[in-house]
Design a protein around this motif. Structure first.
Motif, PDB file in Angstrom:
ATOM      1  N   LYS A  34       0.842  -1.147   0.106  1.00  0.00           N
ATOM      2  CA  LYS A  34       0.030   0.048   0.019  1.00  0.00           C
ATOM      3  C   LYS A  34       0.464   1.394  -0.081  1.00  0.00           C
ATOM      4  N   VAL A  35       2.036   1.362   0.332  1.00  0.00           N
ATOM      5  CA  VAL A  35       2.966   2.401   0.246  1.00  0.00           C
ATOM      6  C   VAL A  35       4.158   1.993  -0.728  1.00  0.00           C
ATOM      7  N   ASP A  36       4.756   3.191  -0.979  1.00  0.00           N
ATOM      8  CA  ASP A  36       5.917   3.294  -1.944  1.00  0.00           C
ATOM      9  C   ASP A  36       7.162   2.791  -1.299  1.00  0.00           C
ATOM     10  N   GLU A  37       7.341   3.141   0.298  1.00  0.00           N
ATOM     11  CA  GLU A  37       8.462   2.745   0.915  1.00  0.00           C
ATOM     12  C   GLU A  37       8.043   2.911   2.521  1.00  0.00           C
ATOM     13  N   THR A  38       8.391   2.217   3.434  1.00  0.00           N
ATOM     14  CA  THR A  38       8.205   2.623   4.712  1.00  0.00           C
ATOM     15  C   THR A  38       9.428   2.139   5.603  1.00  0.00           C
ATOM     16  N   THR A  39       9.398   2.315   6.905  1.00  0.00           N
ATOM     17  CA  THR A  39      10.228   1.827   7.804  1.00  0.00           C
ATOM     18  C   THR A  39       9.985   0.676   8.670  1.00  0.00           C
ATOM     19  N   ASP A  40      10.869  -0.023   9.146  1.00  0.00           N
ATOM     20  CA  ASP A  40      10.452  -1.248   9.909  1.00  0.00           C
ATOM     21  C   ASP A  40       9.739  -0.554  11.268  1.00  0.00           C
ATOM     22  N   PHE A  41      10.132   0.498  11.601  1.00  0.00           N
ATOM     23  CA  PHE A  41       9.398   1.131  12.960  1.00  0.00           C
ATOM     24  C   PHE A  41       8.041   1.282  12.573  1.00  0.00           C
ATOM     25  N   GLN A  42       7.737   1.955  11.379  1.00  0.00           N
ATOM     26  CA  GLN A  42       6.240   2.206  11.067  1.00  0.00           C
ATOM     27  C   GLN A  42       5.362   1.100  11.049  1.00  0.00           C
ATOM     28  N   ILE A  43       5.988   0.069  10.352  1.00  0.00           N
ATOM     29  CA  ILE A  43       5.481  -1.389  10.173  1.00  0.00           C
ATOM     30  C   ILE A  43       5.165  -1.929  11.723  1.00  0.00           C
ATOM     31  N   LEU A  66      12.864 -10.101  -2.301  1.00  0.00           N
ATOM     32  CA  LEU A  66      11.173  -9.841  -2.532  1.00  0.00           C
ATOM     33  C   LEU A  66      11.042  -8.560  -2.008  1.00  0.00           C
ATOM     34  N   VAL A  67      11.842  -7.831  -0.981  1.00  0.00           N
ATOM     35  CA  VAL A  67      12.039  -6.407  -0.567  1.00  0.00           C
ATOM     36  C   VAL A  67      13.229  -5.859  -1.058  1.00  0.00           C
ATOM     37  N   ALA A  68      13.097  -4.451  -1.146  1.00  0.00           N
ATOM     38  CA  ALA A  68      14.500  -3.798  -1.277  1.00  0.00           C
ATOM     39  C   ALA A  68      14.779  -3.026   0.035  1.00  0.00           C
ATOM     40  N   LEU A  69      15.916  -2.677   0.088  1.00  0.00           N
ATOM     41  CA  LEU A  69      16.225  -2.018   1.375  1.00  0.00           C
ATOM     42  C   LEU A  69      16.980  -0.666   0.951  1.00  0.00           C
ATOM     43  N   ARG A  70      16.775   0.493   1.610  1.00  0.00           N
ATOM     44  CA  ARG A  70      17.470   1.748   1.468  1.00  0.00           C
ATOM     45  C   ARG A  70      17.825   2.071   2.740  1.00  0.00           C
ATOM     46  N   ARG A  71      19.090   2.453   2.965  1.00  0.00           N
ATOM     47  CA  ARG A  71      19.598   2.966   4.643  1.00  0.00           C
ATOM     48  C   ARG A  71      19.707   4.745   4.408  1.00  0.00           C
ATOM     49  N   SER A  72      19.126   5.383   5.168  1.00  0.00           N
ATOM     50  CA  SER A  72      19.307   6.664   5.598  1.00  0.00           C
ATOM     51  C   SER A  72      19.856   6.842   7.066  1.00  0.00           C
ATOM     52  N   ARG A  73      20.465   8.162   7.273  1.00  0.00           N
ATOM     53  CA  ARG A  73      21.079   8.224   8.698  1.00  0.00           C
ATOM     54  C   ARG A  73      20.252   9.289   9.204  1.00  0.00           C
ATOM     55  N   ASP A  74      19.563   9.007  10.359  1.00  0.00           N
ATOM     56  CA  ASP A  74      18.817  10.025  11.299  1.00  0.00           C
ATOM     57  C   ASP A  74      19.733  11.002  11.601  1.00  0.00           C
ATOM     58  N   LYS A  75      19.403  12.370  11.224  1.00  0.00           N
ATOM     59  CA  LYS A  75      20.250  13.559  11.256  1.00  0.00           C
ATOM     60  C   LYS A  75      20.423  13.897  12.883  1.00  0.00           C
ATOM     61  N   GLU A  76      19.535  13.601  13.697  1.00  0.00           N
ATOM     62  CA  GLU A  76      19.353  13.871  15.244  1.00  0.00           C
ATOM     63  C   GLU A  76      20.025  12.908  15.868  1.00  0.00           C
ATOM     64  N   THR A  77      19.989  11.548  15.803  1.00  0.00           N
ATOM     65  CA  THR A  77      20.618  10.501  16.608  1.00  0.00           C
ATOM     66  C   THR A  77      21.720   9.880  16.051  1.00  0.00           C
ATOM     67  N   GLY A  78      22.013  10.046  14.630  1.00  0.00           N
ATOM     68  CA  GLY A  78      23.021   9.488  13.927  1.00  0.00           C
ATOM     69  C   GLY A  78      22.840   7.956  13.610  1.00  0.00           C
ATOM     70  N   TRP A  79      21.619   7.407  14.108  1.00  0.00           N
ATOM     71  CA  TRP A  79      21.361   5.974  13.769  1.00  0.00           C
ATOM     72  C   TRP A  79      20.813   5.908  12.144  1.00  0.00           C
ATOM     73  N   PHE A  80      21.158   4.617  11.861  1.00  0.00           N
ATOM     74  CA  PHE A  80      20.685   4.287  10.484  1.00  0.00           C
ATOM     75  C   PHE A  80      18.830   4.154  10.555  1.00  0.00           C
ATOM     76  N   ILE A  81      18.466   4.604   9.567  1.00  0.00           N
ATOM     77  CA  ILE A  81      16.882   4.147   9.280  1.00  0.00           C
ATOM     78  C   ILE A  81      17.019   3.235   8.002  1.00  0.00           C
ATOM     79  N   PHE A  82      16.146   2.340   8.209  1.00  0.00           N
ATOM     80  CA  PHE A  82      16.153   1.108   7.009  1.00  0.00           C
ATOM     81  C   PHE A  82      14.788   1.497   6.574  1.00  0.00           C
TER      82      PHE A  82
END
Ligand SMILES: [Zn+2]
Length: 173
Positions: A34-43, A66-82
């Motif tokens: 139902k979405v283009d892209e979402t994070t594991d937190f949101q799921i 079956l799924v693709a993964l893109r990583r970005s970095r949270d600007k505040e915490t510095g943690w990776f977001i998947f």
């Protein structure tokens, strides 16, 4: 591919996903379609499936592309977001290959059934044996010692043929 492109995954495919990856995978796929892209937190938020389980499920799907993964970095915490995205073409191909594999197994089994005659004592729970083995057993059931006689496998052949035709039909659609 724009941000509004949504996918429809049919029930049959979802059932296959469930059988192969578990019920959680179905929930995850249903959200991803139902979405283009979402994070594991949101799921995890939307489903009440524990974050760990969501991640494990996603990685298993990822293993099969079956799924693709893109990583970005949270600007505040510095943690990776998947960020996860469904790969519906891969999903279709995956199910297609699964079906092909099942079809091959069924066809091998059908050839075996058609090329053998079987003998059994007809006691529920006892095995049947192909002629060669029954002959070596002197037509005596090794489990209950009763004499074995010819049993037809017409039903088995019929059921196998039906399943094979069904899968062939699905594969050609
Ligand atoms: Zn027996």
């Amino acid at each position: 591919m724009g941000g509004l492109k949504l996918f429809f995954v049919d029930d049959e495919t979802l059932r296959k996903v469930a059988a192969l990856f578990g019920e959680e995978a179905v929930t995850v796929v249903e959200i991803l379609e139902k979405v283009d892209e979402t994070t594991d937190f949101q799921i995890a938020d939307q489903t009440e499936i524990r974050l760990n389980t969501v991640r494990k499920t996603l990685y298993r799907l990822y293993d099969h592309s079956l799924v693709a993964l893109r990583r970005s970095r949270d600007k505040e915490t510095g943690w990776f977001i998947f960020h996860w995205r469904l790969q519906p073409d891969q999903l279709e191909g995956f199910i297609f290959n699964q079906k092909r594999r099942v079809l091959e197994k069924l066809e091998t089994r059908l050839r075996y059934e058609k090329s053998h005659e079987f003998y059994s004592c007809k006691t529920p729970g006892c095995k049947r044996f192909p002629f060669e083995e029954a002959f070596e057993l002197l037509f005596t059931c090794p489990a209950c010692d009763k004499p074995m006689s010819y049993v037809t496998n017409n039903k088995v052949i019929e059921t196998l043929t039906q399943k094979i035709n069904q899968i062939k039909k699905e594969l050609s659609e």
